[in-house]
Design an enzyme around this catalytic site. Structure first.
Site, PDB file in Angstrom:
ATOM      1  N   GLY C  31       0.794  -1.227   0.000  1.00 10.54           N
ATOM      2  CA  GLY C  31       0.000   0.000   0.000  1.00 10.54           C
ATOM      3  C   GLY C  31       0.823   1.271   0.000  1.00 10.54           C
ATOM      4  N   CYS C 240     -27.968  -9.744 -15.591  1.00  8.26           N
ATOM      5  CA  CYS C 240     -27.486  -9.326 -16.904  1.00  8.26           C
ATOM      6  C   CYS C 240     -28.523  -9.706 -17.964  1.00  8.26           C
ATOM      7  CB  CYS C 240     -26.150  -9.998 -17.204  1.00  8.26           C
ATOM      8  SG  CYS C 240     -25.575  -9.720 -18.897  1.00  8.26           S
ATOM      9  N   CYS C 243     -26.663 -12.523 -20.372  1.00  4.95           N
ATOM     10  CA  CYS C 243     -26.255 -13.855 -19.911  1.00  4.95           C
ATOM     11  C   CYS C 243     -26.951 -14.292 -18.632  1.00  4.95           C
ATOM     12  CB  CYS C 243     -24.731 -13.908 -19.717  1.00  4.95           C
ATOM     13  SG  CYS C 243     -24.175 -13.074 -18.215  1.00  4.95           S
ATOM     14  N   CYS C 265     -23.309  -7.309 -18.328  1.00  5.76           N
ATOM     15  CA  CYS C 265     -22.052  -7.439 -17.593  1.00  5.76           C
ATOM     16  C   CYS C 265     -21.022  -6.449 -18.130  1.00  5.76           C
ATOM     17  CB  CYS C 265     -21.468  -8.841 -17.766  1.00  5.76           C
ATOM     18  SG  CYS C 265     -22.461 -10.139 -17.046  1.00  5.76           S
ATOM     19  N   CYS C 271     -19.253 -12.413 -19.623  1.00  8.18           N
ATOM     20  CA  CYS C 271     -20.590 -12.482 -20.225  1.00  8.18           C
ATOM     21  C   CYS C 271     -20.576 -13.444 -21.422  1.00  8.18           C
ATOM     22  CB  CYS C 271     -21.016 -11.085 -20.663  1.00  8.18           C
ATOM     23  SG  CYS C 271     -22.768 -10.927 -21.025  1.00  8.18           S
TER      24      CYS C 271
END
Lengths: 274, 241, 308
Positions: C31, C240, C243, C265, C271
């Site tokens: 970080g 979605c 899909c 998606c 997808c």
């Protein structure tokens, strides 16, 4: 100074107020290159004491305040602070992190221009909440409740909680700054001309508020001001500075009612007659 | 600062020794104004001493020096503070303030007005500073203001707009509210009518009966006769030092 | 390392070493933003120059590269970066998340969970999470050094005060390894939980600001929040349209000028894979879906040519 000999003769004079000093300053001096900021400043500040530092612009008051609060590094001398959390500490030998933590817990600094002491881009509530959050407060509702409480304590309409301080008047901004500084219950507060730049009527309200808060919270404070009326209302003791040195000190009413040093006499006779 | 076993009735409360005071006015060419020198004064519990002498002899200066409002050039002002003796002339500021809070009350000639603070709070403040509860302090302050004939409608107002007499009564109330063992009074009846003057005299008498040591400046001979047990006379100093 | 490996890819060997050293430091201090001597790249700042330098420094001949932008493999930015690496390294490219060893991304973490050995490389526009509260770089560095992060909660407080909830939806600040507060780059906060204790290495490159940072595998990544306003990811009350996936980040696609829209998606590979496996969304048979499908197919043809 005469006060010293009474203290030496019997340090247990008044047990209630003879606790260890909060701040002990020894031979403090600050030069900016060849230019003198302040020199030879020594004093102690006990819990609950309010010390006023008066003198004209350029007399070294603000430099002194900077050195006391750790913002400036003095050229000579030392500032010892008796911390509630860590015991005695040399302010300028403290690691930066500790000093910052002090500024958020045991200390506070009220700046002359509230814009220097506030975060103008966030709401009044966030300004007050910053210090609690900095030391770990993580409950939004509680933080908000504390901010509301402090808004009312400094006489700001609670409806302004979510407003940004940029839309506040100068007096309100200064009161908000005071709430922001006091919210974590500091023991020692430094104030640099807290009423400077405000209208006289606004000043009176702020002074009364400060006086009441300082007394109720039992705060210790060092207040720099060039306004002797402010010093009279807020300070127990005064130090008069001229050309970087302390030329006179004592109880506030002693210094103002029976000034000894030529400069203090001049100051008192020129200002109080206004 | 030693313990004193003397019985309460005859107990000295103030022992001023060798007081000397000269004003030096730097703004006026360094003029020196000697006020007094080598002055001794002892005040016992339950007695009232009137400071006496023509104007300019330093009555007010002496009273203020006893309160440590004026600084002395020489001498000591020993004050019985609880079990200790404290020298007001040399004690550290916080000790002097503690003595003022708990032991010595001072009624000045004029009320120093604080903006926005209501009369009732002005009077209650000394009690609050001694640790009394808000309610108790306000109740006692109210009782005293009533006794001094300050109408209740004025209590919530800041005394800045009050008449001279009203301000003086607020000032007296503030001085008497805390039942301190030593009282310093600078012309407490000066601008009062007879009725109110009598109230103040009664307050002083009650304080004495309760064991307070009182030092006062009373311009009015009748007032002096009514409350003073003895006079302490100051003589003019003419020679410049 | 063979002799020709020295000039493998676009960056010279010295630069790659410098960046790798910075990356090692970044991995060692999760970080923490490590400054690096960013090079000029053959595309403008804001187009992923930081991510590209990281990729160029760690890519090897055996790597399989996937590049996504907003979850899609077929947007301009992704296509040009993929072409760039194809040209300068010749490594294999893929759209399959599971097949990739390196994935350079802008704004998303793939829906298909990444596994051990894979490396996710983020393009970062503004690496400093404290920047919006504190403009001075000297001060933000001190704040990181002292873990002085109170202002991050001031920002979240302000969000709640203003919007009634934490409205920050992307680049949502996280605390890494219990120490450094980090900007996860502008991924939706939906993806934040995928960073926590992830089995894969995550590298971040900011080209303009010349900063690198990293999250090593199995490192705690906690999104900042309040006790009474806990961190939450976006949710949709629908699946979605193409899909039928109910667990993916959905993009709203406007399909005509009469208010028609589809939710699909954002991860186009996820997808497509689901549709190829026979999953059907509620609007899979609509005209709009057909048109969208046709477009996707056309792009896929282009990509095939690109890979060839």
């Amino acid at each position: 100074m005469t006060a010293a000999c009474a203290a030496t003769r019997d340090p247990q004079a008044v047990p209630a107020t003879a606790a260890a000093p909060l701040l002990a300053v020894e031979g403090l001096g600050k030069w900016y290159g060849p230019r003198l900021g302040c020199r030879d400043v020594s004093f102690t500040l006990h819990p609950g004491e309010v010390l006023g530092v008066v003198g004209e612009s350029g007399s070294g008051k603000t430099t002194l305040l900077g050195c006391l609060s750790g913002g400036l590094t003095p050229t000579t001398g030392r500032v010892a602070y008796h911390s509630e959390a860590w015991g005695p500490a040399d302010v300028h030998a403290l690691p930066e992190g500790r000093r910052r933590l002090l500024m958020r817990t045991e200390w506070g600094f009220v700046r002359q221009n509230p814009r220097d002491g506030l975060r103008l881009g966030v709401s009044a509530g966030a300004n007050i909440g910053e210090r609690p959050m900095a030391v770990g407060a993580r409950h939004y509702g509680h933080i908000r409740a504390r901010a509301l409480d402090w808004l009312s304590r400094v006489e700001i309409d609670p409806a302004r909680l979510d407003d940004r301080p940029a839309s506040f008047s100068g007096g309100m901004q200064q009161r908000l700054q005071i709430a922001r500084v006091l919210v974590n219950g500091p023991r020692l507060v430094f104030m640099d001309e807290p009423t400077g730049g405000l209208d006289v009527s606004v000043q009176a309200r702020l002074l009364d508020l400060l006086r009441d808060l300082v007394a109720r919270l039992g705060l210790s404070a060092v207040i720099v001001t060039h306004d002797l009326a402010v010093a009279r209302l807020l300070a127990h003791r005064l130090m008069v500075m001229k050309d970087g040195r302390v030329v006179e000190e004592g109880l506030t009413d002693q210094v103002l009612d029976d000034p000894h040093h030529p400069y203090t006499q001049l100051l008192v006779s020129s200002v109080l007659q206004a | 600062m030693t313990h004193d076993p003397t019985p309460a009735a005859a107990r000295p409360m103030i022992r001023a020794e060798g007081l000397g005071k000269t004003f030096v006015l730097h703004t006026q060419g360094g003029a020196r104004i000697p006020v007094f020198e080598g002055l001794d004064l002892t005040v016992h519990a339950g007695e009232c001493i009137g400071l006496h002498g023509p104007s300019g002899t330093g009555k007010s200066t002496l009273l203020r020096a006893l309160y440590a409002n004026y600084r002395l050039d020489t001498g000591h002002v020993w004050v019985r503070h609880g079990p200790d003796w404290v020298d007001m002339a040399t004690a550290p500021a916080r000790v002097v303030l503690d003595v003022r809070r708990r032991t010595v009350g001072h009624v000045s000639q004029f009320l120093r007005v604080i903006p926005r603070v209501p009369a009732l709070d002005v009077v209650a403040e000394p009690l609050r500073l001694r640790g009394a509860s808000e309610a108790e302090a306000r109740a006692r302050a109210g009782a005293l203001l009533t006794r001094l004939n300050i109408p209740e409608r004025l209590w919530s107002l800041a005394p800045a707009t009050f008449s001279g007499g009203e301000q003086q009564r607020v000032n007296v109330a503030r001085g008497f509210v805390a039942d301190v063992p030593i009282l310093l009074l600078d012309e407490p009846t000066a601008s009062l009518d007879n009725d109110n003057r009598d109230v103040v005299l009664a307050l002083i008498t009650e304080a004495k009966q309760a064991g307070a040591a009182v030092v006062g400046i009373f311009h009015d001979a009748a007032v002096r006769a009514a409350v003073c047990d003895r006079l302490f006379t100051l003589t003019p100093r003419t020679e410049a030092a | 390392m063979s002799a020709d490996a020295i000039t493998f890819g676009y960056l010279d060997d010295q630069t790659k070493r410098m960046i790798r050293r910075a990356l090692l430091k970044a991995v060692a201090i999760p970080g923490y933003q490590v400054p690096f001597a960013g090079r000029e790249m053959p595309l403008p700042y804001g187009w992923g120059t930081g991510g590209i330098q990281v990729t160029a420094s760690i890519i090897g001949r055996d790597d399989v590269l996937k590049v996504i932008d907003q979850g899609a493999d077929d947007t301009t930015n992704a296509v040009s970066i993929r072409r760039f690496f194809r040209r300068v390294t010749g490594v294999a490219a893929t759209e399959k998340t599971a097949e990739a060893t390196l994935i350079q991304t802008r704004h998303r973490i793939p829906e298909t969970p990444l596994t051990t050995g894979q490396i996710l490389i983020y393009q970062v526009p503004i690496p400093e999470p404290l920047r919006s509260m504190e403009p001075r770089e000297t001060e933000t560095r001190k704040m990181h050094a002292l873990a002085d992060y109170g202002v991050m909660h001031v920002k979240l407080y302000e969000d709640i005060a203003r919007h009634g909830r934490i409205a920050t939806a992307y680049d949502y600040p996280v605390r890494v390894n219990g120490r450094h507060v980090m900007a996860p780059s502008p991924i939706p906060k939906f993806d934040n939980p995928k960073m926590h204790n992830a089995p894969f290495l995550q590298l971040f490159g900011a080209g303009r600001e010349k900063r690198l940072y990293a999250i090593p595998p199995y490192t705690s990544v906690v999104s900042l929040d309040f006790e009474d306003h806990p961190f939450e990811v976006q949710r949709w009350d629908r699946v979605c349209d193409l899909c039928g996936a109910g667990d993916s980040y959905l993009d709203e696609v406007v399909t005509d000028d009469t208010g028609g829209r589809l939710f699909v998606c954002s991860d186009s590979e996820y997808c497509t894979t689901r549709r190829d496996a026979g999953h059907r969304g509620p609007a899979a048979d609509s005209t709009a879906a057909g048109a969208l499908g046709a477009t996707l197919s056309a792009v896929a043809r282009d990509r095939t040519e690109d890979r060839a």
